[in-house]
Scaffold this motif. Structure first.
Motif, short mmCIF file in Angstrom:
data_model
loop_
_atom_site.label_atom_id
_atom_site.label_comp_id
_atom_site.label_asym_id
_atom_site.label_seq_id
_atom_site.Cartn_x
_atom_site.Cartn_y
_atom_site.Cartn_z
N LEU A 68 -3.40 3.13 -0.49
CA LEU A 68 -2.59 2.12 0.14
C LEU A 68 -1.21 1.60 -0.50
CD1 LEU A 68 -2.76 -0.19 2.38
CD2 LEU A 68 -4.04 -1.59 0.87
N LEU A 69 -0.15 1.84 -0.01
CA LEU A 69 1.03 1.66 -0.44
C LEU A 69 1.98 0.64 0.19
CD1 LEU A 69 1.78 5.37 -0.31
CD2 LEU A 69 1.02 4.29 -2.39
N GLU A 70 2.71 -0.10 -0.52
CA GLU A 70 3.59 -1.08 -0.03
C GLU A 70 5.04 -0.89 -0.31
OE1 GLU A 70 4.04 -5.95 -0.61
OE2 GLU A 70 3.57 -4.68 -2.28
N ARG A 71 5.85 -0.93 0.74
CA ARG A 71 7.18 -0.87 0.69
C ARG A 71 7.99 -2.12 -0.06
NH1 ARG A 71 11.91 1.32 0.24
NH2 ARG A 71 12.90 2.14 2.11
N VAL A 72 8.77 -1.34 -1.13
CA VAL A 72 9.52 -2.25 -1.88
C VAL A 72 10.82 -2.33 -1.64
CG1 VAL A 72 7.71 -2.45 -3.82
CG2 VAL A 72 9.50 -0.63 -3.90
#
Length: 246
Positions: A242-246
């Motif tokens: 699970l990845l979050e755009r930064v």
């Protein structure tokens, strides 16, 4: 039988989609629910406390991961008062979803009723890319279920290009969930490279052997053939990030 060198199933054939809906969809939904409930993925998703939640599912098929997500959100009494889910696939799964997805959805508590939108696009085409340029920017969460499982050798590079485009188009703060079999088509290696991608932050990543319920007796006896690897899987070695755009 994809692990044994055979070609991927032809999901443009209605009979193939029917067979998948009966034999594999229940186990896949159970596996995804296990990841949401017991592996911390679901809690990380709901921690954003969004009032409005837009979910995009690329390669949705019968929407096993979506059914599991809705079940999880209802179980957790999610604070999202409005939820829109866009199901995207290159084949038309509408007939199978009526029984495998919408009929099951109707049996759940209706306190959180998602708006379901369906799209039929091949994301490796120019039309598919144009569609994504608008669609991805609207999503708070993008789910890519079993993308690498469906990639044949000649489309692996194209599929990875699609994922790279998804990351580029995501809004800051949007999440991307990848789930697939750990050892299929170099998924584990690619997942690890994404974890180290400077454009995204890893929220959680892990892998596990996950058992799935056995099919009912009538299905085993009447429909399924226990030879030629056509028996439904009783377990999966799944990996996810699970990845979050930064």
């Amino acid at each position: 039988g994809m692990k044994f060198g055979s070609a991927s199933p032809d999901f443009f054939l209605n009979g193939t989609r029917d067979a998948y809906a009966m034999a594999y969809h229940p186990g896949h939904a159970s596996s995804y629910l296990h990841i949401y409930l017991n592996k911390g993925v679901g809690d990380k998703i709901v921690s954003q406390k969004l009032q409005k939640l837009k979910v995009g599912v690329l390669g949705a098929g019968c929407a096993a991961e979506t059914l599991a997500l809705i079940y999880f959100l209802k179980n957790k009494q999610s604070q999202a008062s409005e939820m829109t889910i866009g199901l995207v696939d290159r084949a038309d799964w509408s007939q199978q979803r009526e029984h495998a997805f919408f009929a099951q959805l109707a049996r759940l508590d209706q306190s959180l009723v998602p708006q379901i939108e369906t799209y039929t696009f091949d994301l490796l085409t120019a039309d598919g890319i144009d569609f994504m340029k608008q669609f991805i920017k609207e999503c708070d969460l993008i789910i890519c279920p079993a993308l690498f499982t469906e990639l044949e050798a000649e489309t692996q590079s194209g599929g990875k290009q699609v994922l790279q485009l998804v990351i580029e188009l995501m809004n800051v703060g949007a999440n991307l969930l990848l789930v697939d079999e750990s050892d299929i088509n170099e998924f584990n290696e690619y997942r690890q490279r994404l974890v180290n991608d400077g454009r995204i932050r890893c929220i959680t990543t892990d892998h596990a052997d996950i058992a799935v319920p056995h099919p009912p007796g009538w299905l085993r006896d009447v429909v399924l053939n226990y030879t030629d690897y056509r028996i439904p899987r009783t377990s999966y070695r799944l990996a996810w990030a699970l990845l979050e755009r930064v």
